[in-house]
Design an enzyme around this catalytic site. Sequence first.
Site: not given
Ligand SMILES: Nc1ccnc(=O)[nH]1
Length: 191
Positions: A81, A92, A94, A116, A118, A121, A181
Amino acid sequence: METLLNAGAPVTEAALAAIAHMPSASLPALMDDEFARRLSDADLMRIAVLLARKSHDEGGCPIGAVIIDNATRRIVGKGHNTLVQENHPYNHGETSAMRDAGRLDFGRTTLFTSLSPCEVCATLLHMRGVSRVVVGDVTNASGTEPLLRAKGVEVEILEDPQGIELYARFRAGNPELDLEDWKGLSATHRP
Ligand SMILES: Nc1ccnc(=O)[nH]1
């Protein structure tokens, strides 16, 4: 080329940290295909968590991700991130790893994420055809796993206790950054 990490080299935490910190394009100079094949799913999740730690050390949100080729288990992309580091409203773990991988056929890949995904993503992952997603933390967040499965993505939960502890500590100390975020600054300004 003879590499430091080869068929005879043990898979240690130091080896995983070196892999996490080296640019993906340079990885063939560090490890050969034999070594790559010996990296387990748990090892690859550790690399994602070491990337999360790198981000945290930079003052950022601690989420990392690693993408491998399913057939060779070579790492084809990784990242973390960069909301804080790049002043980026949406980068993020991902998306960072997918950007690093480039124009790949993601149908042949597995993405390991330390947290996990979002909803944005999760949608990106299935819309780019990622075949398998391994999730390292469904304790601090969860909810998109059923969506991914409904779209035909194979989902596995492989929790990494150090990653869970790191994210819980980050969230407790930086609740506004955590919210930004996930939901953007607008969410932090709501009464
Ligand atoms: N899975 C995630 C949740 C929140 N922020 C991220 O970068 N990745």
